[in-house]
Design a protein around this motif. Sequence first.
Motif, short mmCIF file in Angstrom:
data_model
loop_
_atom_site.label_atom_id
_atom_site.label_comp_id
_atom_site.label_asym_id
_atom_site.label_seq_id
_atom_site.Cartn_x
_atom_site.Cartn_y
_atom_site.Cartn_z
N MET A 69 45.48 30.60 43.86
CA MET A 69 44.93 31.91 44.26
C MET A 69 43.99 31.73 45.44
O MET A 69 43.99 32.52 46.39
CB MET A 69 44.19 32.56 43.09
CG MET A 69 45.08 32.98 41.95
SD MET A 69 46.07 34.43 42.31
CE MET A 69 44.97 35.71 41.72
N TYR A 70 43.18 30.70 45.38
CA TYR A 70 42.25 30.46 46.47
C TYR A 70 43.03 30.30 47.79
O TYR A 70 42.67 30.89 48.81
CB TYR A 70 41.41 29.21 46.19
CG TYR A 70 40.61 28.79 47.40
CD1 TYR A 70 39.48 29.51 47.78
CD2 TYR A 70 41.03 27.73 48.20
CE1 TYR A 70 38.77 29.16 48.92
CE2 TYR A 70 40.33 27.38 49.33
CZ TYR A 70 39.21 28.09 49.69
OH TYR A 70 38.51 27.77 50.82
N HIS A 71 44.07 29.51 47.74
CA HIS A 71 44.82 29.26 48.98
C HIS A 71 45.65 30.48 49.41
O HIS A 71 46.07 30.55 50.57
CB HIS A 71 45.70 28.02 48.82
CG HIS A 71 44.88 26.76 48.70
ND1 HIS A 71 44.13 26.27 49.75
CD2 HIS A 71 44.64 25.94 47.66
CE1 HIS A 71 43.48 25.18 49.36
NE2 HIS A 71 43.77 24.96 48.09
N LEU A 72 45.85 31.40 48.51
CA LEU A 72 46.49 32.66 48.90
C LEU A 72 45.48 33.60 49.56
O LEU A 72 45.83 34.68 50.02
CB LEU A 72 47.08 33.36 47.67
CG LEU A 72 48.41 32.80 47.14
CD1 LEU A 72 48.67 33.29 45.73
CD2 LEU A 72 49.56 33.19 48.06
N GLY A 73 44.22 33.19 49.55
CA GLY A 73 43.18 34.02 50.15
C GLY A 73 42.64 35.07 49.19
O GLY A 73 42.17 36.13 49.61
N ILE A 74 42.70 34.79 47.91
CA ILE A 74 42.28 35.76 46.89
C ILE A 74 40.98 35.29 46.25
O ILE A 74 40.88 34.12 45.84
CB ILE A 74 43.40 35.92 45.84
CG1 ILE A 74 44.69 36.36 46.54
CG2 ILE A 74 42.99 36.91 44.75
CD1 ILE A 74 45.89 36.48 45.65
N PRO A 75 39.99 36.17 46.14
CA PRO A 75 38.73 35.75 45.52
C PRO A 75 38.97 35.25 44.10
O PRO A 75 39.61 35.93 43.30
CB PRO A 75 37.89 37.04 45.49
CG PRO A 75 38.52 37.94 46.50
CD PRO A 75 39.97 37.57 46.56
N THR A 76 38.49 34.07 43.81
CA THR A 76 38.77 33.46 42.51
C THR A 76 37.74 32.39 42.17
O THR A 76 37.11 31.83 43.06
CB THR A 76 40.17 32.80 42.52
OG1 THR A 76 40.41 32.16 41.26
CG2 THR A 76 40.33 31.75 43.61
N THR A 77 37.61 32.10 40.89
CA THR A 77 36.91 30.89 40.49
C THR A 77 37.80 29.73 40.90
O THR A 77 39.00 29.90 41.13
CB THR A 77 36.71 30.84 38.96
OG1 THR A 77 38.00 30.86 38.33
CG2 THR A 77 35.89 32.04 38.47
N ARG A 78 37.23 28.54 41.01
CA ARG A 78 38.00 27.38 41.46
C ARG A 78 38.11 26.37 40.31
O ARG A 78 37.57 26.59 39.24
CB ARG A 78 37.28 26.72 42.65
CG ARG A 78 36.99 27.63 43.81
CD ARG A 78 38.24 27.97 44.61
NE ARG A 78 38.97 26.79 45.06
CZ ARG A 78 38.74 26.15 46.21
NH1 ARG A 78 37.80 26.58 47.03
NH2 ARG A 78 39.47 25.10 46.55
N THR A 114 38.64 36.53 40.64
CA THR A 114 39.61 36.42 39.56
C THR A 114 39.08 35.35 38.61
O THR A 114 38.75 34.24 39.05
CB THR A 114 40.98 35.99 40.11
OG1 THR A 114 41.28 36.80 41.24
CG2 THR A 114 42.06 36.14 39.07
N ILE A 115 38.95 35.70 37.35
CA ILE A 115 38.32 34.76 36.40
C ILE A 115 39.08 34.78 35.09
O ILE A 115 39.71 35.78 34.74
CB ILE A 115 36.82 35.15 36.19
CG1 ILE A 115 36.04 34.06 35.45
CG2 ILE A 115 36.69 36.47 35.46
CD1 ILE A 115 34.54 34.34 35.37
N ASP A 116 39.01 33.67 34.38
CA ASP A 116 39.63 33.53 33.05
C ASP A 116 41.14 33.67 33.09
O ASP A 116 41.71 34.69 32.73
CB ASP A 116 39.01 34.52 32.04
CG ASP A 116 37.70 33.98 31.49
OD1 ASP A 116 37.22 32.95 32.01
OD2 ASP A 116 37.15 34.57 30.55
N TYR A 117 41.74 32.59 33.53
CA TYR A 117 43.20 32.54 33.61
C TYR A 117 43.77 32.26 32.23
O TYR A 117 43.73 31.14 31.76
CB TYR A 117 43.63 31.46 34.60
CG TYR A 117 43.29 31.82 36.04
CD1 TYR A 117 44.23 32.44 36.84
CD2 TYR A 117 42.02 31.59 36.57
CE1 TYR A 117 43.93 32.79 38.16
CE2 TYR A 117 41.72 31.93 37.88
CZ TYR A 117 42.68 32.53 38.66
OH TYR A 117 42.38 32.89 39.95
N GLY A 118 44.22 33.30 31.58
CA GLY A 118 44.82 33.15 30.25
C GLY A 118 46.30 33.47 30.33
O GLY A 118 47.04 32.80 31.05
N PRO A 119 46.71 34.53 29.66
CA PRO A 119 48.15 34.89 29.70
C PRO A 119 48.50 35.70 30.95
O PRO A 119 49.10 36.76 30.87
CB PRO A 119 48.32 35.72 28.43
CG PRO A 119 46.99 36.28 28.14
CD PRO A 119 45.96 35.34 28.70
#
Length: 521
Positions: free
Chosen positions: A152-161, A277-282
Amino acid sequence: MKLQINNTFSKELPADKKLENTRRQVLDACFSYVTPKKTAKPQLLHASDEMLDELGISKEESSSPDFLHVFTGNKVYQDTHPYAMCYGGHQFGNWAGQLGDGRAINLFEVNHNNKQWAVQLKGAGETPYSRSADGLAVLRSSIREYLCSEAMYHLGIPTTRALSLSLSGDQVLRDILYNGNPAYEKGAIVCRVAPNFIRFGSFEIHSARKNYPILKQLADYTISNFYPEIKSSGKDKYLDFFKEVRNRTIDMIIHWQRVGFVHGVMNTDNMSILGLTIDYGPYGWLEGYDSSWTPNTTDAQHRRYRYGNQSYIGLWNLFQLTNALYPLVEEVDPLQKLLEEYNPLYEEKYLEMMRTKLGLKEKDSKDKEIIGKLEETLQLIETDMTIFFRNLAQINKTENVEEAIEKIKEAFYNEIEFKEETKQHWEDWFTLYLQRLQQESASDAERLTYMNTINPKYVLRNYMAQLAIDEANKGEYKLIDELYTILKKPYDEQPEFQKWFAKRPEWARNKVGCSMLSCSS
Ligand code: AMP
Ligand code: MG
């Protein structure tokens, strides 16, 4: 390993006075000190080069025992005090009370190159917030979080790393589909990183408990440390804060829609106050474009968190945040106004985003109609979203409709259906689109280059993550590295990885882990 420790959250906000690690309601505090669990046989599987750099850790240091032990929770870094955060949340539309970091433990904050990073382990053992669960994470969900957050980060989308992915060496019992078939799986720990891990639910819990002094303290802390551009005072300060969170939330969701990402569990405890974007679950990725699709089997009935509903849920969650912040503002109207602006703002930004996906730089009043018709047409037969938009860039203005369709046909899962039912609709749409392209001053080549910076060639398709998981369960970790490498450059052609620019294989259509995921991670 020498880190520039710079704790702010645990320094500036009130700690739980109790130190024992027992499950309970934690009152009058933003966090509880807790020590990560020692694991049986930790093993580092992968570390992100970019995140090592961000934190000021060298490649050599990342292969040291020190790194392994600190980032699996087996050693507490000198002079630091790990803690779990207290938050609440609305889950699937209902207030759930205290949730908190049940399986996440914050290690410390680092300041490197003038950037502030909170460093957290996911799956490092129980905390006062673990409720009825074990505080652990399994390998499959850890691989999914590790790969997807970096992608997601490399797609340019705000996210936790994510910094690292490790095996704990422990076995963890999970009932993947909640159908009474629990089995042991490999335990794992992801070290994840973000400026902070504060959620909407972090504010909700203090507001629900009418603990307004802590609510204010947390809001002031968040604003002064993470929204330094807000200079107003009094009520305006909190209104400006909310406005900024609203705008960031809109931007994040627009990005999700752009790439076909479906979060899957947009509960308010999974909404970052920084719009990450946080908490990558389902979570899952749209393969066939379908606004009603959700990857989350727990949500299969109502599909609250389906692709086409993410913007509405963003607003719903922001509404909960206004309720939480209300005691700091004590006026309904300005908060109401900021909420009312959500839909028009979202629509404007969505239109702009879709224009970019279609390569339309000049604005035209008919664009909305073209976009609306495309969304309908895309759903007439199963059409791969990523392939469709990527191939659309190859169309030339001088082509006819047949030639244009030829270029995107690869995106159809079943060509027979295309002939029988939908050919006319597609021809109508391409007639509109080709006409519209005539108004664009950019050349075909320029448009292609531009569109390829918006429409990714490679995303973490559900089956790709599952293949990496299947291999890892057998002790093979090469695919994790391969996917990590491809997804670092999602907009590049990377012909050596062309095989991943492909529709979901049939075997993955209804496979657990591919299109069907639960919260059991
Ligand atoms: P999620 O839906 O994954 O965001 O989790 C919702 C809440 O359940 C959070 O408070 C988590 O910390 C907690 N939780 C989820 N899984 C576990 C687990 N295995 N052990 C303890 N708490 C968990
Ligand atoms: Mg969560």
